[in-house]
Every structure is written in structure tokens, then in C-alpha cells.
Write a protein that holds these residues in place. Structure first.
Motif, PDB file in Angstrom:
ATOM      1  N   LEU A   1      -6.145   3.694   5.957  1.00  0.00           N
ATOM      2  CA  LEU A   1      -7.106   2.177   5.584  1.00  0.00           C
ATOM      3  C   LEU A   1      -6.272   0.810   5.939  1.00  0.00           C
ATOM      4  CD1 LEU A   1      -9.560   1.109   4.403  1.00  0.00           C
ATOM      5  CD2 LEU A   1      -8.569   2.182   1.552  1.00  0.00           C
ATOM      6  N   ALA A   2      -5.667   0.664   5.732  1.00  0.00           N
ATOM      7  CA  ALA A   2      -4.819  -0.465   5.678  1.00  0.00           C
ATOM      8  C   ALA A   2      -4.849  -0.814   6.871  1.00  0.00           C
ATOM      9  CB  ALA A   2      -3.033  -0.328   5.639  1.00  0.00           C
TER      10      ALA A   2
ATOM     11  N   LEU B   1      -8.247  -1.633  -4.907  1.00  0.00           N
ATOM     12  CA  LEU B   1      -7.327  -2.585  -5.028  1.00  0.00           C
ATOM     13  C   LEU B   1      -7.203  -3.813  -6.055  1.00  0.00           C
ATOM     14  CD1 LEU B   1      -6.003  -4.804  -1.966  1.00  0.00           C
ATOM     15  CD2 LEU B   1      -8.261  -5.563  -2.291  1.00  0.00           C
TER      16      LEU B   1
ATOM     17  N   VAL C   1     -11.526  -4.745   2.699  1.00  0.00           N
ATOM     18  CA  VAL C   1     -11.113  -3.385   2.012  1.00  0.00           C
ATOM     19  C   VAL C   1     -12.585  -2.343   1.920  1.00  0.00           C
ATOM     20  CG1 VAL C   1     -10.509  -2.177   0.158  1.00  0.00           C
ATOM     21  CG2 VAL C   1      -9.080  -3.854   1.484  1.00  0.00           C
ATOM     22  N   GLN C   2     -13.583  -3.489   0.814  1.00  0.00           N
ATOM     23  CA  GLN C   2     -15.284  -2.568   1.248  1.00  0.00           C
ATOM     24  C   GLN C   2     -16.288  -2.130   2.139  1.00  0.00           C
ATOM     25  OE1 GLN C   2     -16.322  -6.026  -1.423  1.00  0.00           O
ATOM     26  NE2 GLN C   2     -16.143  -5.124  -2.984  1.00  0.00           N
TER      27      GLN C   2
ATOM     28  N   ILE D   1      -2.752  -1.859  -3.019  1.00  0.00           N
ATOM     29  CA  ILE D   1      -3.317  -1.332  -3.458  1.00  0.00           C
ATOM     30  C   ILE D   1      -2.577   0.789  -3.843  1.00  0.00           C
ATOM     31  CG2 ILE D   1      -4.942   1.588  -2.057  1.00  0.00           C
ATOM     32  CD1 ILE D   1      -5.084  -0.418  -0.027  1.00  0.00           C
TER      33      ILE D   1
ATOM     34  N   ILE E   1      -8.085  -2.648   7.503  1.00  0.00           N
ATOM     35  CA  ILE E   1      -8.414  -3.590   7.013  1.00  0.00           C
ATOM     36  C   ILE E   1      -7.278  -4.820   7.910  1.00  0.00           C
ATOM     37  CG2 ILE E   1      -7.589  -4.758   5.027  1.00  0.00           C
ATOM     38  CD1 ILE E   1      -7.266  -2.199   3.592  1.00  0.00           C
TER      39      ILE E   1
ATOM     40  N   TYR F   1       0.660  -1.048  -0.082  1.00  0.00           N
ATOM     41  CA  TYR F   1      -0.406  -0.170   0.240  1.00  0.00           C
ATOM     42  C   TYR F   1       0.825   1.470  -0.287  1.00  0.00           C
ATOM     43  CZ  TYR F   1       1.549   0.481   4.859  1.00  0.00           C
ATOM     44  OH  TYR F   1       1.749   0.848   6.212  1.00  0.00           O
TER      45      TYR F   1
END
Length: 282
Positions: A103-104, A257, A275-276, A143, A107, A96
Motif C-alpha cells: 500500500l505504501a 493513517l 491513501v483513500q 500508518i 501511495i 509505515y
């Protein structure tokens, strides 16, 4: 001498408590079983570990010398067990860019909370390095700023708004309350990625591998100006660069992604879902 972890554990507990009965209670054993464990260890090592009388228990000089090694062995055994448990869990490798580190992290937490949990190994990488790692099979997914290379499958697209402009500390815009697109006419605009900034005047200068940190060094050196997301502005403190709000319409970076269609696993599909979900609930 064969490794005798149980007996060594007993040794450290008696050494800590200086009481066979208390050490036995700590480990859920009877006192005779504790005494037998210490006797077995003394016979195996050929060393007397404790002086025992009816009133007290004391470590011998040899016992004191061996105690740190015993504690180290137990710690190594615990580390071995923990690492073996981690390696036995399903896992996935995700590359990423630093810009989406928050965000990572979300996740990773989501996948760790599954039953059974899925471990995620994170690798910070720019677009070029991440795409190469995907191609080589070094990571399961990445990503990437779009458009991703055509050989990859993509999903879970999202946008990062670009709403600030990084300028050198001495630049004429450094003290401005806001910069507009017209202010950029004739300026060199640094572009971390593969495409020029849409709708902005000025001359584009590409910065390899969507590396905003390297681009900021160029800004400080007077090599150009850098449109930048507020996500990074909040995290960066530099005396040689100023961040000015930028009013340039719907300026944004799109990420997705990406993964190889030949390396689809249940863990990868769980990553896509995570992720979604992370994007939906942010």
C-alpha cells in the motif's frame, strides 16, 4: 580557475567524437563556437588538450589524463541538478509497518503522478517507533495499528485479514490442513501489537512494536504460535516455521493513517486523499 561546465562539456564531446564539427552538431553549436570553447578551457587550465591538424583531432597526453575528471565533474553536476530538483518539490514523510508495504508503494506512485508531483520519503517503523516519530515531528504521517494514540487525528481505516497460523516445524499442527480456534486452547499466542487476539483461546504474549519478523523468530524457537496475514505468508520462506490456514472467524488487524492536528499541510491532505484512493482502487 572558475568552474567552466559548458567548456568542459565541449571538451568531453570532442574527446568522444574526435571531431570538432561532429561535437558541435551534437550540442547544437557552430564549429567556430566549439573551437572557441576548447580554446577558453585550454587557456584557463594552461594545458593543451588536443593536437589538431587538417585531417584529424587527437587527445594529448594531458587531455587523456584530464578526461576522466571532466566526465566526473559533469556527472556530479547532473546529480546536483537532479537532487536540487527533488528537494525543490513538495514532499512528505510517511512511516509505515512492513505489513502494508504494498500500500505504501501505491501511495508513493499516486503522489508522484500528481501535477505538481509530491515526493514521499518512506520510513519502515513499528507502531511505537512510528508514534514517537509523529510526536517528535520526524514524519508527517504514519500508518498505525488501531487504536492510535489519542493525540493523533486518524482517517482512511482499513483491515488486514489474519487467516494463517505460524507454528514451529515440529509442532503437532505443522502438518494440519487447517487450524481452528479450538486447536489453540492452552497454546501461547504471540501478539505483535497492543491488544490480544479477539475471540481466540490461549495465553497472549505481546511482541513489542507489531514486529512480525521478531515474532516469527519466537515461533521458530518454540515460544508460541502466531496468527499471521496471508500477505506475509506469501512473502516469507522459512524452513523452521510452517504456515497453516486458520479458521478463526473475522480475525483481522485494523490500520489507519494518523497525523498530528498541529502539523496539517496541503501535502498532508494530498497524502490522505492518496491513501483513500489507493484503498478504494485496490
Amino acid at each position: 580557475m572558475l568552474l567552466m561546465l559548458r567548456e568542459i562539456h565541449c571538451f568531453t564531446r570532442v574527446a568522444d567524437r574526435l571531431s570538432f564539427s561532429a561535437a558541435a552538431a551534437d550540442l547544437g553549436m557552430s564549429q567556430p563556437a566549439m573551437s572557441q570553447a576548447i580554446t577558453r578551457l585550454e587557456r584557463a587550465t594552461g594545458v593543451k588538450l588536443f593536437d589538431r591538424t587538417a585531417r584529424e583531432v587527437r587527445l594529448t597526453a594531458e587531455g587523456k589524463a584530464l578526461l576522466p575528471y571532466a566526465e566526473q565533474m559533469l556527472e556530479s553536476a547532473r546529480a546536483f541538478t537532479a537532487e536540487a530538483a527533488r528537494l525543490s518539490r513538495p514532499s512528505i514523510h510517511l512511516a509505515y509497518p512492513p505489513l502494508v508495504g504494498t500500500l505504501a508503494a501505491r501511495i508513493v506512485r499516486r503522489l508522484a503522478g500528481r501535477n505538481p508531483p509530491i515526493g514521499v520519503e518512506l520510513t519502515v517503523a513499528g507502531r511505537g517507533a512510528a508514534a514517537q516519530a509523529l510526536t517528535d515531528g520526524q514524519v508527517s504521517a504514519a500508518i498505525l495499528a488501531t487504536p492510535a494514540p489519542a493525540q493523533f487525528v486518524t482517517a482512511a481505516r482499513f483491515h488486514v485479514t489474519v487467516d494463517h497460523l505460524a507454528v514451529p516445524a515440529g509442532h503437532r499442527l505443522a502438518s494440519a490442513q487447517k487450524a481452528a480456534a479450538a486447536d489453540l486452547t492452552g497454546q501461547v499466542l504471540l501478539t505483535p501489537g497492543t491488544r490480544p487476539w479477539t475471540g481466540l483461546p490461549g495465553r497472549s504474549r505481546m511482541v513489542a512494536d507489531d514486529d512480525f519478523a521478531a515474532a516469527l523468530d519466537l515461533v521458530a524457537a518454540g515460544a508460541g504460535l502466531l496468527p499471521i496475514p496471508q500477505l506475509l505468508v506469501r512473502a516469507i520462506r522459512r524452513d523452521d516455521v510452517r504456515f497453516v490456514p486458520l479458521d478463526a472467524g473475522d480475525l483481522r488487524i485494523t490500520y489507519a493513517l494518523a497525523w498530528s492536528k498541529d502539523r496539517v499541510t496541503p501535502e498532508l491532505m494530498a497524502l490522505v486523499q492518496a491513501v483513500q484512493d489507493a484503498l478504494w482502487t485496490r
